[in-house]
Scaffold this motif. Structure first.
Motif, PDB file in Angstrom:
ATOM      1  N   PHE A 131      -6.699   0.700  -4.193  1.00 30.27           N
ATOM      2  CA  PHE A 131      -5.685  -0.279  -3.792  1.00 30.27           C
ATOM      3  C   PHE A 131      -6.262  -1.680  -3.621  1.00 30.27           C
ATOM      4  O   PHE A 131      -5.708  -2.651  -4.149  1.00 30.27           O
ATOM      5  CB  PHE A 131      -4.994   0.160  -2.499  1.00 30.27           C
ATOM      6  N   GLU A 147       0.825  -1.208   0.000  1.00 37.11           N
ATOM      7  CA  GLU A 147       0.000   0.000   0.000  1.00 37.11           C
ATOM      8  C   GLU A 147       0.863   1.263   0.000  1.00 37.11           C
ATOM      9  O   GLU A 147       0.478   2.278  -0.593  1.00 37.11           O
ATOM     10  CB  GLU A 147      -0.956   0.003   1.181  1.00 37.11           C
ATOM     11  N   TYR A 169       1.889   1.659  -3.575  1.00 38.33           N
ATOM     12  CA  TYR A 169       0.725   2.169  -4.324  1.00 38.33           C
ATOM     13  C   TYR A 169       0.532   3.664  -4.054  1.00 38.33           C
ATOM     14  O   TYR A 169       0.268   4.443  -4.982  1.00 38.33           O
ATOM     15  CB  TYR A 169      -0.517   1.385  -3.906  1.00 38.33           C
TER      16      TYR A 169
END
Length: 378
Positions: A224, A196, A199
């Motif tokens: 995500f 994450e 991302y």
């Protein structure tokens, strides 16, 4: 052009190496004198190779979340560098299972360790009561622990920056400032606790291009949670990409595939051939970490770039921290930053990832002897 879906290359997926958790055992790792001699550049005076009898070496416990190409390289660097400084390494892999990792922490504490290095399988969920009671120094690496923990120092990489490097590459290579309707898809590791952050870095720079229509994700998988793989291995990445391409790209090529790890990129490349893509029209494919699979895919012309995390640098800092902590010295003497774990500030060393492309992968990963032929080709 409508693509042919079931070709002989479809079966190549079965041959992909699955870089997933494999085993929850442990071992005491001691490198040969030859291997240790090769690890001379460890951040200290190279002449200061510890001359310590085996029975006098302090034990350092190392708990890694799973046994992958990346973690095996990290384990090798840690083992060699710690051994040079007078430590014996007891290494365990936790099969990406927090309950296993919790049990292994207890096992390591029972083996007379003087320091614990932990790469947690997740940011939360582990209980460090035993570590606190034993008054064992704790070095937290890679995945920063959140909440109460007795961490003495955190050593890891700026994973948001790693994502921004990926986005920078896409912006430059696809000339997004002047482009239109560039198709892009993203695949990140389902259980990767750092995915994450990666991302976030990607979207920090690319969100404006999604918003103005320059980038088009035909599957709509831009959140995500929507763009994670169904499982943590290369075959899952292959199958996920199959669903995306067969569902949304029958009449149009995919221009860019952003992935959260090199093994995901590797699992995806075979599928593009099964869909009729040729190297001269291959999409931009990005990876992360700089694993041995990235070298193989760079050589074939499959991979465009990876955001490289240099485990040598990480192991140097961890070794220095272990020396300081087991000598009763203050690690804040060399840590320039702190991170907040939710309850307190922890001294930290945040390392910078590096962009590696087709142009410089040989110099960075091969000619530099970062990887041996055995590590790359098995």
């Amino acid at each position: 052009m409508k693509r042919k879906f079931f070709t002989l290359l479809l079966f190549a997926a079965a041959a992909l190496v699955i870089f997933t958790a494999c085993g929850n055992g442990g071992s005491e790792d001691e490198p040969s004198e030859e291997a240790a001699a090769e690890e001379a550049d460890d951040g200290y005076d190279d002449d200061e190779l510890a001359d310590i009898a085996d029975e006098d070496r302090l034990n350092v416990g190392v708990s890694l979340p799973s046994e992958t190409e990346y973690t095996k390289k990290l384990a090798k660097e840690l083992t060699n560098r710690l051994w040079r400084k007078g430590f014996n390494v007891i290494l365990k892999y936790a099969a990406n299972d927090q309950s296993v990792q919790q049990q292994q922490i207890s096992e390591l504490l029972s083996q007379d360790i003087s320091c614990l290095i932990i790469y947690p399988a997740a940011k939360t969920g582990l209980d460090f009561t035993e570590v606190t009671a034993a008054e064992i120094p704790l070095i937290n690496i890679e995945v920063p622990l959140e909440g109460a923990s007795p961490s003495d120092i955190y050593v890891g990489f700026d994973n948001v920056k790693a994502g921004e490097l990926i986005a920078d590459y896409v912006i430059s290579e696809m000339e997004l400032e002047a482009a239109q309707d560039v198709t892009v898809e993203m695949l990140f590791g389902k259980t990767d606790p750092l995915a994450e952050d990666l991302y976030t870095g990607v979207m920090n720079l690319l969100s404006e291009y999604f918003d103005d229509g320059t980038l088009v994700c035909r599957s709509g998988r831009t959140d995500f949670d929507a763009c994670t793989t169904t499982s943590e291995n290369a075959v899952a990445a292959y199958n996920d990409l199959n669903r995306i391409l067969s569902g949304y790209y029958l009449d149009q090529d995919l221009d860019v595939l952003i992935t959260g790890a090199d093994y995901i990129a590797s699992g995806s490349t075979v599928h593009f051939f099964s869909q009729g893509y040729t190297l001269d029209k291959f999409p931009i494919i990005t990876g992360a970490n700089g694993e041995p699979s990235s070298v193989r895919d760079f050589e074939k012309g499959f991979l465009s770039m990876t955001s490289f995390k240099n485990t040598r640098e990480e192991a140097k800092i961890c070794t220095k921290a272990a020396v300081y902590l087991t000598s009763g010295e203050d690690v804040s003497d060399f840590s320039e930053e702190t991170i907040m774990n939710g309850e307190e500030e922890i001294p930290s060393v945040i390392l910078a990832p590096k962009m590696i492309t087709q142009i410089d992968y040989l110099d960075e990963l091969v000619n530099s002897e970062y990887y041996t032929d055995a590590e790359i080709y098995g």
